[in-house]
Structure formats: C-alpha cells, structure tokens
Scaffold this motif. Structure first.
Motif, PDB file in Angstrom:
ATOM      1  N   HIS A  11       0.810  -1.222   0.000  1.00 25.12           N
ATOM      2  CA  HIS A  11       0.000   0.000   0.000  1.00 25.12           C
ATOM      3  C   HIS A  11       0.844   1.273   0.000  1.00 25.12           C
ATOM      4  O   HIS A  11       0.305   2.374  -0.080  1.00 25.12           O
ATOM      5  CB  HIS A  11      -0.950   0.014   1.195  1.00 25.12           C
ATOM      6  CG  HIS A  11      -2.052  -0.988   1.093  1.00 25.12           C
ATOM      7  ND1 HIS A  11      -3.066  -1.038   2.007  1.00 25.12           N
ATOM      8  CD2 HIS A  11      -2.300  -1.979   0.209  1.00 25.12           C
ATOM      9  CE1 HIS A  11      -3.896  -2.029   1.686  1.00 25.12           C
ATOM     10  NE2 HIS A  11      -3.445  -2.610   0.595  1.00 25.12           N
ATOM     11  N   LYS A  12       2.154   1.116   0.134  1.00 32.27           N
ATOM     12  CA  LYS A  12       3.074   2.271   0.156  1.00 32.27           C
ATOM     13  C   LYS A  12       2.627   3.302   1.193  1.00 32.27           C
ATOM     14  O   LYS A  12       2.402   4.473   0.883  1.00 32.27           O
ATOM     15  CB  LYS A  12       3.213   2.891  -1.221  1.00 32.27           C
ATOM     16  CG  LYS A  12       3.863   1.955  -2.215  1.00 32.27           C
ATOM     17  CD  LYS A  12       4.146   2.648  -3.523  1.00 32.27           C
ATOM     18  CE  LYS A  12       4.901   1.716  -4.441  1.00 32.27           C
ATOM     19  NZ  LYS A  12       5.254   2.349  -5.693  1.00 32.27           N
ATOM     20  N   GLY A  85      -0.913  11.779  -4.520  1.00 30.64           N
ATOM     21  CA  GLY A  85       0.257  11.035  -4.089  1.00 30.64           C
ATOM     22  C   GLY A  85       1.242  10.695  -5.184  1.00 30.64           C
ATOM     23  O   GLY A  85       2.133   9.885  -4.980  1.00 30.64           O
ATOM     24  N   ARG A  86       1.133  11.339  -6.333  1.00 25.51           N
ATOM     25  CA  ARG A  86       2.002  10.939  -7.445  1.00 25.51           C
ATOM     26  C   ARG A  86       3.480  11.193  -7.184  1.00 25.51           C
ATOM     27  O   ARG A  86       4.329  10.551  -7.788  1.00 25.51           O
ATOM     28  CB  ARG A  86       1.566  11.604  -8.738  1.00 25.51           C
ATOM     29  CG  ARG A  86       1.705  13.094  -8.741  1.00 25.51           C
ATOM     30  CD  ARG A  86       1.154  13.702 -10.003  1.00 25.51           C
ATOM     31  NE  ARG A  86       0.494  14.940  -9.643  1.00 25.51           N
ATOM     32  CZ  ARG A  86       0.036  15.793 -10.505  1.00 25.51           C
ATOM     33  NH1 ARG A  86       0.128  15.537 -11.789  1.00 25.51           N
ATOM     34  NH2 ARG A  86      -0.541  16.900 -10.114  1.00 25.51           N
ATOM     35  N   TYR A  87       3.818  12.119  -6.287  1.00 22.15           N
ATOM     36  CA  TYR A  87       5.223  12.401  -6.014  1.00 22.15           C
ATOM     37  C   TYR A  87       5.750  11.638  -4.800  1.00 22.15           C
ATOM     38  O   TYR A  87       6.935  11.565  -4.586  1.00 22.15           O
ATOM     39  CB  TYR A  87       5.436  13.907  -5.811  1.00 22.15           C
ATOM     40  CG  TYR A  87       5.029  14.701  -7.017  1.00 22.15           C
ATOM     41  CD1 TYR A  87       5.719  14.585  -8.218  1.00 22.15           C
ATOM     42  CD2 TYR A  87       3.927  15.542  -6.971  1.00 22.15           C
ATOM     43  CE1 TYR A  87       5.335  15.298  -9.339  1.00 22.15           C
ATOM     44  CE2 TYR A  87       3.535  16.264  -8.094  1.00 22.15           C
ATOM     45  CZ  TYR A  87       4.244  16.142  -9.265  1.00 22.15           C
ATOM     46  OH  TYR A  87       3.863  16.837 -10.377  1.00 22.15           O
ATOM     47  N   GLY A  88       4.866  11.083  -3.991  1.00 22.62           N
ATOM     48  CA  GLY A  88       5.300  10.345  -2.811  1.00 22.62           C
ATOM     49  C   GLY A  88       6.001  11.227  -1.808  1.00 22.62           C
ATOM     50  O   GLY A  88       5.815  12.440  -1.781  1.00 22.62           O
ATOM     51  N   ARG A 141      -2.002   6.244   3.564  1.00 18.81           N
ATOM     52  CA  ARG A 141      -1.713   5.958   2.156  1.00 18.81           C
ATOM     53  C   ARG A 141      -2.570   6.840   1.260  1.00 18.81           C
ATOM     54  O   ARG A 141      -3.574   7.398   1.683  1.00 18.81           O
ATOM     55  CB  ARG A 141      -1.957   4.491   1.833  1.00 18.81           C
ATOM     56  CG  ARG A 141      -3.424   4.120   1.867  1.00 18.81           C
ATOM     57  CD  ARG A 141      -3.660   2.740   1.279  1.00 18.81           C
ATOM     58  NE  ARG A 141      -5.070   2.392   1.361  1.00 18.81           N
ATOM     59  CZ  ARG A 141      -5.982   2.712   0.455  1.00 18.81           C
ATOM     60  NH1 ARG A 141      -5.647   3.431  -0.606  1.00 18.81           N
ATOM     61  NH2 ARG A 141      -7.245   2.356   0.593  1.00 18.81           N
ATOM     62  N   PHE A 142      -2.167   6.908   0.014  1.00 15.63           N
ATOM     63  CA  PHE A 142      -2.935   7.668  -0.986  1.00 15.63           C
ATOM     64  C   PHE A 142      -3.963   6.771  -1.632  1.00 15.63           C
ATOM     65  O   PHE A 142      -3.846   5.591  -1.681  1.00 15.63           O
ATOM     66  CB  PHE A 142      -2.012   8.247  -2.060  1.00 15.63           C
ATOM     67  CG  PHE A 142      -1.165   9.372  -1.528  1.00 15.63           C
ATOM     68  CD1 PHE A 142      -1.695  10.633  -1.405  1.00 15.63           C
ATOM     69  CD2 PHE A 142       0.130   9.140  -1.135  1.00 15.63           C
ATOM     70  CE1 PHE A 142      -0.918  11.676  -0.902  1.00 15.63           C
ATOM     71  CE2 PHE A 142       0.915  10.173  -0.633  1.00 15.63           C
ATOM     72  CZ  PHE A 142       0.381  11.426  -0.507  1.00 15.63           C
TER      73      PHE A 142
END
Length: 142
Positions: A11-12, A85-88, A141-142
């Motif tokens: 799930h990052k 969350g595309r850049y984390g 998480r995103f």
C-alpha cells in the motif's frame, strides 16, 4: 490520504508526526492564494542495492508536502485533504540495515539513524506489524 490500522507493504504507507505540520499562505498563478504545507514522515520501501541484486527493505525518513486551498486546522486535517500522491515522500535519509544514504551532517545523520535503525529492525522481526517510532501516527496511504 486514507488512514489504515494495519501495515501492508504494497500500500506504500507512511507514518507521520502530526505535530510537525508547517506551512504558509502563498500567492500563485494569476493571484490564486493557496496553503503550502509539509509534514515529517517515515516509511518503508523495497529496492535493489544494485541493478541485478536481490530486493531489500529500507526504512526512509523525509517529508510529505502538498498545496491546498485552505489552511488545515492540524496535521490530521492536512493529511485528510492531501489527495495527490504521485510524487510520494521526499526522502531525506534511508537505512538498509548496513548502509545509510542521506545527510552528510553528523547530527542530522545521527538523528535519522536513531529513528530508522529500530524501525527497520522492527520490520525485520515482524513485517506485518512493525513498531512505529515514538510520536508517529500510521499508517497513511494515498
């Protein structure tokens, strides 16, 4: 972002120190005002030490940032409104169990390793329920 009660590597997820939210109002394109905020975070990721080497788990420390239309009441509200969350996370330090990557400042390096070493050891002991560093809330998480 979405808060989950249990850790799932795929799930990052991130653990955050909700008390570290900082930011300010800014003026952007065509006079549009927005809030630019940043919050301290830690997380785990899988990576290769070399291009053909085995995968290993690393513990990371850094920040999550976001631009939002309104000033959030607190760190929790900031995360709930954070939907891109595309850049984390912006990684500032990383520990893989034998090597550190990050700041060359000895004080910052020591601070990072004080959090990352036990964090990674906890993951290695129980990958499904690693212990969070004191003061961190997870898992987001995103």
């Amino acid at each position: 972002m979405i808060r989950e009660d249990r850790f799932v590597m795929s799930h990052k997820q991130y653990a955050v120190d909700l008390s570290t939210l900082s930011g300010d109002r800014r003026t952007g394109y065509q006079g549009r005002e927005y809030y630019s905020g940043v919050i301290r975070a830690v997380w785990f990721r899988r990576r290769r030490r070399s291009s053909n080497g085995p995968m290993l788990t690393v513990a990371c420390i850094g920040t999550l940032w976001d631009s939002q239309d309104t000033i959030p009441a607190d760190g929790h509200a900031f995360l709930l409104a954070h939907d891109d969350g595309r850049y984390g996370g912006d990684c500032l330090g990383r520990w893989d169990g034998s090597g550190y990557w990050g700041s060359e400042n000895p004080d910052v390096m020591a601070e990072h390793l004080e959090l990352l070493r036990p964090m990674l050891a906890s993951y290695e002991q129980d990958p499904k329920a690693p212990v969070l560093p004191d003061g961190f809330d997870g898992w987001w998480r995103f």
